[in-house]
Enzyme design. Sequence first.
Site, mmCIF file in Angstrom:
data_model
loop_
_atom_site.group_PDB
_atom_site.id
_atom_site.type_symbol
_atom_site.label_atom_id
_atom_site.label_comp_id
_atom_site.label_asym_id
_atom_site.label_seq_id
_atom_site.Cartn_x
_atom_site.Cartn_y
_atom_site.Cartn_z
ATOM 1 N N GLU A 53 0.810 -1.226 0.000
ATOM 2 C CA GLU A 53 0.000 0.000 0.000
ATOM 3 C C GLU A 53 0.842 1.274 0.000
ATOM 4 O OE1 GLU A 53 -0.505 -2.598 2.004
ATOM 5 O OE2 GLU A 53 -2.616 -3.186 1.935
ATOM 6 N N PHE B 44 -10.939 -7.305 14.249
ATOM 7 C CA PHE B 44 -9.903 -7.776 13.339
ATOM 8 C C PHE B 44 -9.613 -6.712 12.285
ATOM 9 C CE2 PHE B 44 -8.704 -10.056 9.377
ATOM 10 C CZ PHE B 44 -7.447 -10.468 9.796
ATOM 11 N N GLN B 45 -8.349 -6.422 12.085
ATOM 12 C CA GLN B 45 -7.881 -5.391 11.146
ATOM 13 C C GLN B 45 -8.524 -4.028 11.400
ATOM 14 O OE1 GLN B 45 -8.082 -7.071 7.086
ATOM 15 N NE2 GLN B 45 -5.964 -7.745 7.353
ATOM 16 N N LYS C 124 -17.185 -0.792 6.585
ATOM 17 C CA LYS C 124 -17.733 -1.845 5.724
ATOM 18 C C LYS C 124 -19.245 -1.699 5.509
ATOM 19 C CE LYS C 124 -17.786 -6.851 5.289
ATOM 20 N NZ LYS C 124 -17.430 -8.146 5.865
ATOM 21 N N MET D 132 24.361 8.914 1.883
ATOM 22 C CA MET D 132 24.297 10.204 2.563
ATOM 23 C C MET D 132 24.641 10.049 4.044
ATOM 24 S SD MET D 132 23.994 13.369 2.097
ATOM 25 C CE MET D 132 22.963 14.113 0.835
#
Lengths: 164, 559
Positions: free
Chosen positions: B48, B110-111, B160, B469
Site C-alpha cells: 500500500e 480484526f484489522q 464496511k 548520505m
Amino acid sequence: MEKKKTISVIVENHPGVLARIAGLFSSRNFNIESLAVGETEDPSTSRMTIVATGDELVLEQIIKQLNKLIDTLKVIDMSKEDYVERELALIKINIENKNLTDLMHIINIFKGKVLDTGSDSLIVEITGNDERINSFIHLTQTFGIKEMVRTGVVALTRSKKQKE
Amino acid sequence: MRGAKILLESLKKEGVDTIFGYPGGVLLPLFDEIYNEKQIKFFLVRHEQGAAHMADGYARSTGKVGVCLATSGPGATNLVTGIATAYMDSIPIVALTGQVATSHIGNDAFQEADITGITRPIVKHNYLVREAKEIPQIVKNAFYIASTGRPGPVLIDLPKNVLAGNIDEFIYPDSPDLRGYKPKYEPNKLQIKKAVELIEKAKKPVVYAGGGVIASSASEELVKFVEKIEAPVTTTLLGIGAVPYNHPLYLGMLGMHGTKYANYTIQDSDLIIAIGARFDDRVTGDVKTFAPHADIIHIDIDPTSISKIIKVDIPIVGDAKNVLKELLQEVKQIRHPEWIEKVMQWKKQYPLTFSCAKEGLKPQMIIEKISELAGEDAIIATEVGQNQMWTAQFYKFSKPRKFLSSGGLGTMGYGFPAAIGAQVANPDKLVIDIAGDGSIQMNIQELATAVKYNLPVKVAILNNGWLGMVRQWQELFFGKRYSHVDISGSVDFVKLAEAYGAKGFRVTKEDEVEKVLKEAFNIKKPVLIDFHICEEANVWPMVPAGGSLHKMLEGSELA
C-alpha cells in the site's frame, strides 16, 4: 518574552474536533494552560476557550494554526478585544483542627459558596478570573487543600456600549 | 444504490480516472463494484505504501488529485508514510481506506486501526463516514480541500457497512459544504503596495521560490517578474523546474547542498522575496545568521508558513500566480547592474564541479548524461539521499512538474512508485527514477506492478554499496566510523530485474553509460540499470546542519 493569551475558537460541533485541537497543540509543541469546551447558542457549533502561553511569534502561530483547521469557523484573539472571563473552581479544604472562622472569613471575601460540609473537610465553589482563584488557593493553602478541580477559563467579548 | 457504487460514482464526478490500491476484507463490497467499473482504471500495487506514492507521483506530474485505496488496519497504516510525504510537500491526494463496520469500531476488531486518529497530524483533513448517504458530500469536500488553497492529502475512512449500505437515490452536490474553509487567493492591495515600495528601494534583491510556484502554475509569471526587477532567483528543492536551468538570472538550488553562488547571493542580499517557500531548516541553516542584511517579503497561500521560522517584514497571503500578476502590474522596471555583476562573478567563480578519488563511475556524470539524452519533457523522480541531491544539482530541468522528489519528509522508497504513478498519468513520456542502491530496495516490490501494467519506467541505480548520505555524514562528522551503512552485495540488480520480468543492465565503464542509456530509453518495458559508481563520492558543497549558509564545506577532492 513569554505571554499568556486567551483565545476563543468557534468550531463545528463534530466528533473528533476536540482531538484535532488538542493534537495541534501537542504536535506543534504549543503550551496550553487551559481548555474549556461547550455548546454555543447555535447547537451546530462549539466554543473552545483556550489559554495558551508562548512568545509573540508562537502565539501568532497558534492563532494561525487554529484558523487553518477545516473545522474551525472563527478564532477570536480575546487580548485584542474588550472581554470578560470567568473560571470556576471546586476546592476541598481540610478543616480538621483548623480555625473555621478564619476560613469562613476568606470564603466570604471571595464570595465563595460552601457546597458540601463534612467532618474533616468542606467543598468551596469559587468563581472569578484566574488571578482571583489563584489568590484564594494561596490563602487557603495553610488549611490544606485535599482536592481541587478547575474548569479552565471561559470568556466572552463585552457587548457594545451606547455612545455617550 | 450501494454505498460502494455511490463512492465510485462520486469519484467519477470529480474526474477520477485512476486509483492505485490493494484489496482487503472490509473492502469486498467496493472491489465487487470495481470489478464492473469501466471508466476508472485500477492499478493493483504490491504494497500500500507504493499506492500512496503512486497517487503522489500522479498528482505532482499532472497537478490533478491522485487517489489511493487501502483496506482497514495494516492496509491503512501502510499508507501513512505516503500520506505524510504528500502532506509535507503539499501534494493533493485523496486516500480512501476501508474500516470495520461502525458497530465494531472501538472493539479492537480484526484489522481495525483508528486511521483518522493516526493520520490527523499528517492530513489537511480527514473523514470517518458514518452513513452511506454522507458519501457524496464528503467526497465533494475532500477533493475540494485537497486541491485548493495550500494543497494536501485528505483521507476518507469508509466502514464496511457504509460501503455495503443502500440509499435510494444518488445526487452529487454542486459545491462543497465547508463553512470554515475559505482559502485566500487574492492578495491585499495595501500589502502589494508596501512590497512594491520595498522592491523598488532594494539594491540587492533576490527571489527565493519554492513548491508553491509550481502548485499555482506560476512559472511564467515568476520568470517575467525576476526579469522585470532584475533579481537573481534561486529555488528550493521543490521549486526546481519553476525557472529554466539556463535562465541567466537562475542560481540553482539554495541551502544545505545548494550552489555556493545561490547561498552567497542570499547572504549578501538586502531583500529576499520568498514565494511559495517555507524557510525550511535545509534552506536556512542557522536562522540567526541567515541573510543578515535582508528585509523579507513573504508570499504564501498558507498564513501559517509566514513568520513561522523567521519574522518577515511584509507578509502577503495569496496564490503565487495572482500575487505575481499584481506585482508585475504595479512594479516598475528596475536594473541592478552592480549587483548582477557581483552575482554573476560568483556564478563564474564557484561552479558546481565533481571528482572522485576512487575508481568507479562519477554519479554526477551519469546524471548529466541522462539529462542530455532524456529530453526536456522527461519526468525525473528521485529517491532520498545523495541520488536526490546530485539530481537536484546536475540535472537540467527546463519545465515545472518534471522533478518529483520527497523534500519535506525525505522518504526513501518514494521515487520508484512515484515514477510509476507519473508514468500512468503520462503514458507517452519518458519517466526515470534516479535511485540509490539503498532507497530502491525500500519499494522494489513495485517492479511487479510496473511489469504487470507494462509501464516502461526506467530506474537508474547509482550503486555505491553504501547508504551514501549517512556514510557521508559519518565520514565528515563522526570520524569515518561507518556504523551500519555498508549494504554492498545486497542483491544482483540485473538478475532481480529479470526475475520480475523487467530488463536489467549493469554499467561499470564510462564509455558504456551513453550506449546503455540510449538502449534502455528505447525499450518499451521497465528497465533497471545498475551503475557502479565511485564508492565514496560525496555531495558538495555542503552547509553542515545548523551552520551558516555562507560557510560551505567542500571536498578535499575539489580543492
